[in-house]
Design an enzyme around this catalytic site. Structure first.
Site, PDB file in Angstrom:
ATOM      1  N   ASP A  65      -8.530 -11.258   0.316  1.00 38.51           N
ATOM      2  CA  ASP A  65      -7.689 -10.690   1.380  1.00 38.51           C
ATOM      3  C   ASP A  65      -8.005 -11.289   2.757  1.00 38.51           C
ATOM      4  O   ASP A  65      -7.109 -11.417   3.604  1.00 38.51           O
ATOM      5  CB  ASP A  65      -7.884  -9.172   1.454  1.00 38.51           C
ATOM      6  N   HIS A  89      -3.373 -13.856  -0.281  1.00 42.02           N
ATOM      7  CA  HIS A  89      -2.018 -13.546   0.195  1.00 42.02           C
ATOM      8  C   HIS A  89      -1.616 -14.642   1.181  1.00 42.02           C
ATOM      9  O   HIS A  89      -2.406 -15.011   2.057  1.00 42.02           O
ATOM     10  CB  HIS A  89      -1.964 -12.230   0.982  1.00 42.02           C
ATOM     11  N   HIS A 133     -12.106  -6.445   2.407  1.00 43.73           N
ATOM     12  CA  HIS A 133     -12.013  -5.210   3.157  1.00 43.73           C
ATOM     13  C   HIS A 133     -12.420  -3.974   2.359  1.00 43.73           C
ATOM     14  O   HIS A 133     -12.384  -2.861   2.888  1.00 43.73           O
ATOM     15  CB  HIS A 133     -10.566  -5.034   3.645  1.00 43.73           C
ATOM     16  N   GLU A 193      -8.554  -4.589  -6.167  1.00 43.04           N
ATOM     17  CA  GLU A 193      -7.310  -3.900  -5.811  1.00 43.04           C
ATOM     18  C   GLU A 193      -6.159  -4.485  -6.629  1.00 43.04           C
ATOM     19  O   GLU A 193      -6.130  -5.673  -6.953  1.00 43.04           O
ATOM     20  CB  GLU A 193      -7.047  -4.011  -4.300  1.00 43.04           C
ATOM     21  N   HIS A 214       0.861  -1.193   0.000  1.00 42.95           N
ATOM     22  CA  HIS A 214       0.000   0.000   0.000  1.00 42.95           C
ATOM     23  C   HIS A 214       0.893   1.238   0.000  1.00 42.95           C
ATOM     24  O   HIS A 214       0.787   2.077   0.887  1.00 42.95           O
ATOM     25  CB  HIS A 214      -0.907   0.050   1.243  1.00 42.95           C
ATOM     26  N   TYR A 266      -1.845  -8.390   9.874  1.00 48.39           N
ATOM     27  CA  TYR A 266      -2.697  -8.082   8.724  1.00 48.39           C
ATOM     28  C   TYR A 266      -4.070  -7.604   9.213  1.00 48.39           C
ATOM     29  O   TYR A 266      -4.588  -6.579   8.771  1.00 48.39           O
ATOM     30  CB  TYR A 266      -2.847  -9.352   7.876  1.00 48.39           C
ATOM     31  N   ASP A 279      -3.156  -5.435  -6.429  1.00 44.77           N
ATOM     32  CA  ASP A 279      -2.287  -6.575  -6.120  1.00 44.77           C
ATOM     33  C   ASP A 279      -2.920  -7.880  -6.593  1.00 44.77           C
ATOM     34  O   ASP A 279      -2.214  -8.882  -6.746  1.00 44.77           O
ATOM     35  CB  ASP A 279      -1.957  -6.634  -4.619  1.00 44.77           C
ATOM     36  N   HIS A 300     -11.612  -9.386  -6.049  1.00 51.38           N
ATOM     37  CA  HIS A 300     -11.308  -8.056  -5.502  1.00 51.38           C
ATOM     38  C   HIS A 300     -10.519  -7.287  -6.548  1.00 51.38           C
ATOM     39  O   HIS A 300      -9.618  -7.839  -7.185  1.00 51.38           O
ATOM     40  CB  HIS A 300     -10.490  -8.261  -4.219  1.00 51.38           C
TER      41      HIS A 300
HETATM   42 FE1  FEO Z   1      -7.171  -5.407  -0.904  1.00 56.58          FE
HETATM   43 FE2  FEO Z   1      -4.701  -7.680  -1.249  1.00 56.58          FE
HETATM   44  O1  FEO Z   1      -5.751  -6.239  -1.744  1.00 56.58           O
END
Ligand code: FEO
Length: 400
Positions: free
Chosen positions: A164, A225, A145, A81, A23, A192, A83, A79
């Protein structure tokens, strides 16, 4: 190297051993991370999530070695995002027209990131996609999230692809929770949760209860992750429920910044006072300017009491203290008690500022704090020790 998760599911992600910040600069990742992407093969083939954009090229090459890309029937974007979606532009160039399943918010977000009009199919909780013998069931996971997040469940194999949620920034080739060091795994899982998921505790409890109400058997949790929960996967769901319920341990965290060591000396003397009342008190002490802020946040998450100190500078507080308080405010901690301390030379506003800010952040203030002018002398040290001793009495009464 791709990893077989079971006979039908293959991990095709990327372990990022070098990652030390996530991030932007917000989150430290001392153990690296991984971007987990999963290929699910049945009569039809689905690809769940991709990897971060810098790894697009090697991801596509590795995926092509695993499967002819045209044979991927469905792309699932749990998701948006970057990544997890970063390799989508490169992938969709190779398989244009293949449907991309995601939530309505996922479509907004993916379009916002990549400005592409892929063949999006919006799904909501309970929607199903048949792969032949098995099916994928989609479960929206708003605020777990981000507003677009969702889980995908694979029937038959009973695997929850949770993105996530339940993940960790933990690079490890072993990939399964029964093969890695449990202490390291939980250290990363709680870090996390504390740094990313704390503000969404209410949503998390509600979502997990919704998930449990669906009564779907869960044999494995495959996050996007870190490590896959294959041995007793419910352990991390139960841990999330525990963490979401105003979590605290019997711990006190003391954080200070200091210019000429006066505020450090106050911190250490307060601790001596607390220890005089409770020799076994579990106290952690950090200099906020010198220690990793995400580790400090994790320790605050675990604590029942937080003491924060800064000297006064320019009628305010030091930068590292201000940054820490800003982080605390955003995380909306529950069930934490707090007090402030600090030294000053001339005007002496820091303790009042910290106290007000912590109250605004939703922490319960234990007292007006303690401030000492100039460097603490012998009489000051006695006063500080007594302050710590009285605080120790008060803290002992707070049940963890
Ligand atoms: Fe919310 Fe691993 O990205």
């Amino acid at each position: 190297m791709n990893i077989k998760v079971n006979d039908n599911v293959t991990w095709v992600g990327k372990v990022d051993w070098e990652l030390r910040k996530f991030h932007g600069e917000e989150l430290s990742t001392f153990r690296g991370s991984s971007y987990n992407s999963y290929l699910v093969r049945d009569e039809k083939t689905a690809l769940i999530d991709t990897v971060w954009m810098p790894f697009s090229k090697e991801y596509i090459e590795k995926l092509s070695a695993e499967i002819e890309l045209d044979k991927i029937d469905y792309v699932i974007a749990n998701h948006a995002e970057m990544d997890h979606s970063g390799a989508l532009p490169a992938l969709m160039e190779k398989i244009p027209g293949k449907p991309v399943y995601c939530t309505q918010n996922g479509i907004r977000s993916l379009k916002g990131h990549y400005h592409k009009d892929w063949n999006f199919i919006a799904v909501k909780t309970g929607d199903k996609l048949s792969l032949g013998r098995k099916e994928l069931i989609f479960i929206e996971a708003k605020m777990l999230h981000w507003p677009d997040s969702m889980f995908t469940y694979l029937s038959g194999d009973n695997i929850l692809f949770s993105n996530d949620a339940f993940g960790q920034h933990f690079a490890n080739e072993m990939m399964f929770n029964d093969l890695v060091d449990e202490h390291e795994l939980y250290e990363e899982a709680i870090k996390y949760y504390a740094n990313i998921l704390t503000p969404f505790a209410n949503f998390i409890e509600q979502k997990i209860n919704e998930l449990l109400d669906l009564k779907l058997p869960v044999n494995m949790i495959c996050p996007s992750h870190g490590i896959i929960w294959r041995n007793n996967p419910m352990q991390i769901i139960n841990k999330y429920l525990e963490w979401a319920r105003a979590y605290q341990e019997n711990q006190i965290t003391v954080v200070y910044d200091t210019m000429w060591n006066g505020t450090r000396q106050i911190a250490e003397t307060i601790i001596d006072g607390i220890k005089s009342k409770d020799k076994k008190a579990d106290i952690k002490l950090y200099n906020s300017a010198r220690h990793d802020i995400n580790t400090i946040i994790t320790e605050i998450f675990k604590s029942k009491t937080v003491l924060i100190g800064s000297p006064t500078v320019n009628r305010g507080i030091l930068i590292s203290t201000a940054a820490l308080i800003e982080f605390i405010k955003g995380l909306k901690f529950k069930n934490k008690n707090a007090a402030a301390f600090g030294s000053f030379g001339w005007s002496g506003e820091s303790v009042k500022i910290i106290t007000e800010e912590l109250a605004e952040a939703g922490l319960e203030i234990l007292n007006e704090g303690i401030k000492i002018q100039w460097h603490p002398g012998s009489e000051d040290l006695i006063k500080i020790f007594e302050y710590g001793r009285d605080l120790g009495d008060k803290i002992k009464e707070i049940a963890p």
